[in-house]
Design an enzyme around this catalytic site. Structure first.
Site, PDB file in Angstrom:
ATOM      1  N   CYS A 120       0.795  -1.232   0.000  1.00 20.45           N
ATOM      2  CA  CYS A 120       0.000   0.000   0.000  1.00 20.45           C
ATOM      3  C   CYS A 120       0.826   1.281   0.000  1.00 20.45           C
ATOM      4  O   CYS A 120       0.402   2.298  -0.551  1.00 20.45           O
ATOM      5  CB  CYS A 120      -0.925  -0.007   1.209  1.00 20.45           C
ATOM      6  N   HIS A 267      -3.928   6.320  -0.592  1.00 22.48           N
ATOM      7  CA  HIS A 267      -4.142   4.904  -0.884  1.00 22.48           C
ATOM      8  C   HIS A 267      -5.612   4.588  -0.694  1.00 22.48           C
ATOM      9  O   HIS A 267      -6.230   5.012   0.292  1.00 22.48           O
ATOM     10  CB  HIS A 267      -3.282   4.045   0.049  1.00 22.48           C
ATOM     11  N   ASN A 297      -9.625  -1.777  -3.833  1.00 16.24           N
ATOM     12  CA  ASN A 297      -8.288  -1.568  -3.284  1.00 16.24           C
ATOM     13  C   ASN A 297      -7.300  -2.276  -4.204  1.00 16.24           C
ATOM     14  O   ASN A 297      -7.261  -3.498  -4.268  1.00 16.24           O
ATOM     15  CB  ASN A 297      -8.226  -2.146  -1.872  1.00 16.24           C
TER      16      ASN A 297
END
Length: 351
Positions: A120, A267, A297
């Protein structure tokens, strides 16, 4: 915090490649779960994610993104000095995927090529690593390939809620003495490494036959030993504790104020985390673009995916100052402030 300034580095371009195949967390689930699924999607903000076809891996997407970027910039492949791959989805444990892609891209044997195992926070860390190499002089042009194949086949087979999508991005940096500085703030806390972890597959826990079976864990969820384990409450607490502080420290370190930043690109963890961070920093929603709804994601690719799909029009209108902030697996976090002007940003590539 590790704070640093990179000078003489120009952000030249960005391409994003995603699978054409899309799955919906609302539509692609059993009808009896539709109402509950809609409620969950409102909270996490992830409606659709892109999923690779069988046999397609991260490096396949990255190869397409890189070829598009190099061609669009008009760079001779012999002029590229460095290739960095930031991924947790390598082709093999060894060798490094960057070495394989160096050959597939037709880059010279003098190309510096290596992998960075980060998720991430990986985009900002990758910019810092590649930018540092170029700013030290001698190397002039570099390509960074960032992303993961993060989709879970179990969720597709069973209609389960999924947070993760697949994506690869290619970013070009170039040494340029007239480029504005980039400002970085980075940190890590390995005491929380179990919050996001795949337990089996490394030398600490070699794969055994039972790791390939789906067995119920302490949380009641059945998974393989090679599946990722997420500690949701720990991730939430870490994110809302560390990220606002890290962003504030970066702004204080730089010559800018929050009002001087055109867009804040975080993120894409989930809607609850990102909205909490935004509100703690007092940022207006229109300055914090999100790509969660359409892509989920996408790990280290989530920041460039958001830039490519949400800020293309703004970046075409003139120079924009962005604050990028990635956070998660490690636990690690990294933020940077950079200016983008006249960069090559073609539309999203779907394969």
């Amino acid at each position: 915090m590790a704070q640093s300034v990179l000078r003489n580095i120009r952000y030249r371009g960005l391409t994003t490649c995603v699978p054409e195949r899309a799955f919906s967390n609302v539509q692609d689930c059993p009808p009896e779960q539709r109402s509950e699924r809609e409620r969950l999607v409102r909270n996490i903000g992830i409606e659709t994610r892109r999923v690779c076809l069988e046999g397609v891996v991260f490096s396949d997407l990255a190869l397409v993104a890189a070829e598009k970027l190099i061609a669009g910039l008009g760079w001779e492949k012999s002029s590229i000095d460095a290739l960095i791959v930031v991924t947790q989805s390598p082709d093999y444990p060894i060798p490094a995927t960057a070495i394989i892609l160096q050959d597939k891209l037709g880059l010279s044997h003098g190309t510096v090529a290596f992998d960075i195992n980060l998720g991430c926070s990986g985009y900002a860390y990758g910019l810092f690593t590649l930018g540092s190499m170029l700013s030290a002089h001698g190397l002039k042009r570099g390509i960074m390939l960032v992303g993961d194949k993060s989709s879970n086949p179990l969720s597709l087979d069973n209609g389960l809620l999924s947070l993760f999508g697949d994506a690869a991005t290619a970013t070009a940096l170039e040494f340029d003495e007239a480029a504005p500085p980039m400002y970085f703030n980075m940190g890590s806390d390995g005491s929380g490494h179990k919050a996001i972890i795949i337990e089996a597959g490394g030398q600490r826990v070699p794969i055994q036959p039972h790791h390939l079976e789906r067995l119920p864990g302490a949380d009641g969820i059945s998974r393989k030993g090679t599946d990722v384990i997420l500690d949701g409450p720990s991730i939430l607490n870490f994110s809302i504790r560390e990220v606002p502080v890290a962003v504030a420290e970066l702004v204080e370190f730089s010559p800018f104020g929050l009002e001087d930043i055109d867009y804040f690109v975080f993120h894409q963890a989930n809607r609850m985390i990102n909205e909490t961070i935004r509100k703690k920093l007092g940022l207006p929603a229109e300055k914090v673009p999100m790509s969660l709804k359409d892509f989920g994601n996408t790990s280290s690719a989530s920041i460039p995916v958001t830039i490519n799909t949400r800020l293309q029009e703004a970046l075409a209108q003139g120079p924009q100052r962005l604050l990028l902030s990635g956070f998660g697996v490690g636990l690690s976090w990294a933020s940077c402030i950079l200016e983008i002007e006249n960069a090559y940003l073609p539309p999203l590539i779907e394969i």
